[in-house]
Design an enzyme around this catalytic site. Structure first.
Site, PDB file in Angstrom:
ATOM      1  N   THR A  63       0.851  -1.194   0.000  1.00 19.51           N
ATOM      2  CA  THR A  63       0.000   0.000   0.000  1.00 19.51           C
ATOM      3  C   THR A  63       0.884   1.240   0.000  1.00 19.51           C
ATOM      4  O   THR A  63       0.686   2.169  -0.796  1.00 19.51           O
ATOM      5  CB  THR A  63      -0.943  -0.003   1.219  1.00 19.51           C
ATOM      6  OG1 THR A  63      -1.780  -1.164   1.139  1.00 19.51           O
ATOM      7  CG2 THR A  63      -1.814   1.246   1.249  1.00 19.51           C
TER       8      THR A  63
ATOM      9  N   ASN B 147      -5.517  -9.626  -7.677  1.00 15.81           N
ATOM     10  CA  ASN B 147      -5.671 -10.338  -6.411  1.00 15.81           C
ATOM     11  C   ASN B 147      -6.966 -11.134  -6.310  1.00 15.81           C
ATOM     12  O   ASN B 147      -7.033 -12.135  -5.614  1.00 15.81           O
ATOM     13  CB  ASN B 147      -5.580  -9.358  -5.234  1.00 15.81           C
ATOM     14  CG  ASN B 147      -6.378  -8.096  -5.458  1.00 15.81           C
ATOM     15  OD1 ASN B 147      -6.216  -7.415  -6.471  1.00 15.81           O
ATOM     16  ND2 ASN B 147      -7.253  -7.778  -4.536  1.00 15.81           N
TER      17      ASN B 147
ATOM     18  N   SER C 132       5.015  -6.978  -1.429  1.00 15.30           N
ATOM     19  CA  SER C 132       4.695  -7.041  -0.007  1.00 15.30           C
ATOM     20  C   SER C 132       5.027  -8.425   0.540  1.00 15.30           C
ATOM     21  O   SER C 132       4.565  -9.436   0.001  1.00 15.30           O
ATOM     22  CB  SER C 132       3.200  -6.762   0.165  1.00 15.30           C
ATOM     23  OG  SER C 132       2.861  -6.729   1.522  1.00 15.30           O
ATOM     24  N   ALA C 133       5.805  -8.469   1.630  1.00 11.23           N
ATOM     25  CA  ALA C 133       6.341  -9.747   2.122  1.00 11.23           C
ATOM     26  C   ALA C 133       5.266 -10.716   2.610  1.00 11.23           C
ATOM     27  O   ALA C 133       5.425 -11.928   2.503  1.00 11.23           O
ATOM     28  CB  ALA C 133       7.344  -9.483   3.240  1.00 11.23           C
ATOM     29  N   HIS C 134       4.155 -10.191   3.155  1.00 10.66           N
ATOM     30  CA  HIS C 134       3.190 -11.122   3.746  1.00 10.66           C
ATOM     31  C   HIS C 134       2.410 -11.924   2.711  1.00 10.66           C
ATOM     32  O   HIS C 134       1.656 -12.832   3.051  1.00 10.66           O
ATOM     33  CB  HIS C 134       2.244 -10.400   4.720  1.00 10.66           C
ATOM     34  CG  HIS C 134       1.159  -9.575   4.100  1.00 10.66           C
ATOM     35  ND1 HIS C 134      -0.118 -10.070   3.930  1.00 10.66           N
ATOM     36  CD2 HIS C 134       1.143  -8.312   3.640  1.00 10.66           C
ATOM     37  CE1 HIS C 134      -0.877  -9.108   3.397  1.00 10.66           C
ATOM     38  NE2 HIS C 134      -0.140  -8.039   3.209  1.00 10.66           N
TER      39      HIS C 134
ATOM     40  N   THR D 213      13.073   4.991  10.900  1.00  7.98           N
ATOM     41  CA  THR D 213      13.977   3.923  11.332  1.00  7.98           C
ATOM     42  C   THR D 213      13.594   2.612  10.650  1.00  7.98           C
ATOM     43  O   THR D 213      12.421   2.235  10.629  1.00  7.98           O
ATOM     44  CB  THR D 213      13.902   3.768  12.864  1.00  7.98           C
ATOM     45  OG1 THR D 213      14.270   5.024  13.440  1.00  7.98           O
ATOM     46  CG2 THR D 213      14.831   2.679  13.363  1.00  7.98           C
TER      47      THR D 213
ATOM     48  N   CYS E 292      -9.292  -7.054   1.529  1.00  2.00           N
ATOM     49  CA  CYS E 292      -9.067  -5.689   2.004  1.00  2.00           C
ATOM     50  C   CYS E 292     -10.348  -4.875   1.964  1.00  2.00           C
ATOM     51  O   CYS E 292     -10.460  -3.852   2.613  1.00  2.00           O
ATOM     52  CB  CYS E 292      -8.009  -5.002   1.153  1.00  2.00           C
ATOM     53  SG  CYS E 292      -6.578  -6.013   0.873  1.00  2.00           S
TER      54      CYS E 292
HETATM   55  N1  PMP Z   1      -1.822  -4.616  -4.132  1.00  2.00           N
HETATM   56  C1  PMP Z   1      -2.374  -5.827  -4.277  1.00  2.00           C
HETATM   57  C2  PMP Z   1      -2.580  -6.376  -5.657  1.00  2.00           C
HETATM   58  C3  PMP Z   1      -2.748  -6.566  -3.154  1.00  2.00           C
HETATM   59  O1  PMP Z   1      -3.313  -7.774  -3.306  1.00  2.00           O
HETATM   60  C4  PMP Z   1      -2.534  -6.023  -1.861  1.00  2.00           C
HETATM   61  C5  PMP Z   1      -2.934  -6.785  -0.607  1.00  2.00           C
HETATM   62  N2  PMP Z   1      -4.270  -7.204  -0.599  1.00  2.00           N
HETATM   63  C6  PMP Z   1      -1.965  -4.751  -1.759  1.00  2.00           C
HETATM   64  C7  PMP Z   1      -1.600  -4.087  -2.920  1.00  2.00           C
HETATM   65  C8  PMP Z   1      -1.704  -4.109  -0.428  1.00  2.00           C
HETATM   66  O2  PMP Z   1      -0.588  -4.691   0.166  1.00  2.00           O
HETATM   67  P1  PMP Z   1      -0.220  -4.500   1.717  1.00  2.00           P
HETATM   68  O3  PMP Z   1      -1.077  -5.477   2.451  1.00  2.00           O
HETATM   69  O4  PMP Z   1       1.221  -4.814   1.801  1.00  2.00           O
HETATM   70  O5  PMP Z   1      -0.495  -3.095   2.077  1.00  2.00           O
END
Ligand code: PMP
Length: 387
Positions: free
Chosen positions: A74, A153, A201-203, A242, A328
């Site tokens: 994000t 996504n 994004s790592a998660h 940081t 989300c």
């Molecule tokens: N872009 C896409 C295509 C995503 O799937 C997501 C997470 N749902 C994000 C951005 C946002 O990533 P983050 O959770 O790291 O903020």
């Protein structure tokens, strides 16, 4: 009570134990601030960050100094879009994006539009894909940036980003790619894609939450991007604050593991995803599959069920952890903007499930998921008098 079967890996993934192991010393032994340049605690932390940056860069085919660590995709998307727009406003004020982008792209674009930038939002075909000529047609003399995701996504559709980037480059237009869902699931090389900016994004690839990166190619440097977060000049002045050393180390380890395993895992998930798909489609009629039949993430399956109420579909499905669309935005009762962009009728958009498979997914889980979905949809249809 047993936990539901988790098939929501596009929303997030568990942290791989090997990643946790790599992160742990950063909380305790190597707790120093990498900006502390006068003692060994700082040097040790800085060395860990340097090493992580080199590994992330190598995995993505770019130089270490082209990796800017952020709090996730994000933030990376916001920096790419607002940072470029603000820096390039003298050159032009037109931005092009696509209707099925994540809200982390669409919302900053809309904010920029409200601030006087001009925005073109490209539509998609029924598979959720943008074709390169559409992008070319949208380009104007004052276009500064095109933002196009690599993989969606919700439906998994892949965009022809490399072709789009090549065409934009000829016209001197910068390209940002939100590759958040692609990294770790399919090979992603930022240099080969030819984009100027790339978010991750790592998660999403078995790393920790709250860390990610924006790749900023060298040619998109000096004055081409302004920071959104200031205060200390970290990350080459593009993202102050940081550094999250454990997160950064975890991100690098997770990416390395995902890349090493990518081909075999993609094949395994593709097979399992098709088993899920064929299991459900073989036993239920009135099911619409969303997304491109071929140009799609190997782990993602989006299905819409005729003749069932959307709310009842998800509420009753307690044995499965799946998503109605984008996790989300699942607090938002409106149908997903992605499914709307495909032209899916509202009643079907509401009755949609996104299954996304991941590293821990087993054949047994898929077999069980097929039974659960089929049974549940049949029950709902019987209750409303539809067979
Ligand atoms: N872009 C896409 C295509 C995503 O799937 C997501 C997470 N749902 C994000 C951005 C946002 O990533 P983050 O959770 O790291 O903020």
């Amino acid at each position: 009570m047993t936990r539901p079967i988790y098939l929501d890996y596009n929303a997030t993934t568990p942290v791989d134990p090997r990643v946790v192991e790599a992160m742990l010393p950063c909380f305790t032994e190597h707790f120093g601030n990498p900006s502390s340049r006068t003692h060994a605690y700082g040097w040790a932390a800085a060395a860990l960050v340097d090493d992580a940056r080199r590994r992330v860069a190598a995995a993505l085919g770019v130089q270490p100094e082209e990796v800017i660590f952020t709090s996730g995709a994000t933030e990376a998307n916001n920096l790419a879009l607002k940072g470029t727009a603000l820096a390039q406003a003298q050159r032009g004020r037109h931005i092009v994006t696509c209707a099925t982008e994540h809200k982390a792209v669409l919302d900053p674009c809309r904010t920029l539009a409200a601030q006087g930038f001009s925005l073109t939002v490209l539509g998609v075909d029924r598979f959720g894909r943008v074709e390169p000529p559409q992008v070319v047609d949208a380009l104007r003399d004052d276009t500064i940036l095109v933002s196009l995701m690599l993989a969606n996504n919700e439906i998994g559709t892949l965009h022809p980003v490399a072709e789009v980037a090549a065409l934009c480059r000829q016209r001197g237009v910068l390209v940002h790619c939100d590759a958040t869902q692609a990294v770790g699931k399919i090979p992603v090389n930022a240099a080969a894609l030819g984009v100027d900016l790339l978010s991750l994004s790592a998660h999403k690839f078995y790393g920790p939450k709250g860390v990610g990166a924006l790749v900023v190619r060298q040619r998109h440097r000096r004055g081409a991007l302004v920071p959104l977060v200031e205060g200390g000049g970290h990350e080459q002045g593009l993202r102050s604050g940081t550094l999250n050393v454990p997160g950064i180390v975890g991100c690098a380890r997770a990416l390395e593991l995902a890349v090493a395993d990518c081909e075999g895992e993609a094949q395994r998930l593709h097979t399992l995803r098709n088993r899920l798909r064929e299991g459900i489609l073989g036993r239920l009629d009135g099911v619409v599959e969303n997304g491109h039949p071929v140009e799609r993430l190997p782990n993602t399956l989006s299905l819409s069920f005729e003749g069932v109420d959307g709310a009842a579909l998800l509420v009753g499905l307690r044995e499965l952890a799946v998503s109605p669309g984008s996790a989300c935005t699942s607090a938002d009762p409106r149908p997903s903007h992605v499914l709307e962009a495909l032209g899916l009728p509202r009643h079907l958009a509401h009755a949609t499930l996104r299954f996304s498979l991941g590293r821990p997914t087993t054949e047994e889980e898929v077999t069980a998921a097929v039974d659960i979905v089929v049974r549940h949809v049949q029950q709902l249809r019987r209750a409303t008098g539809r067979r």
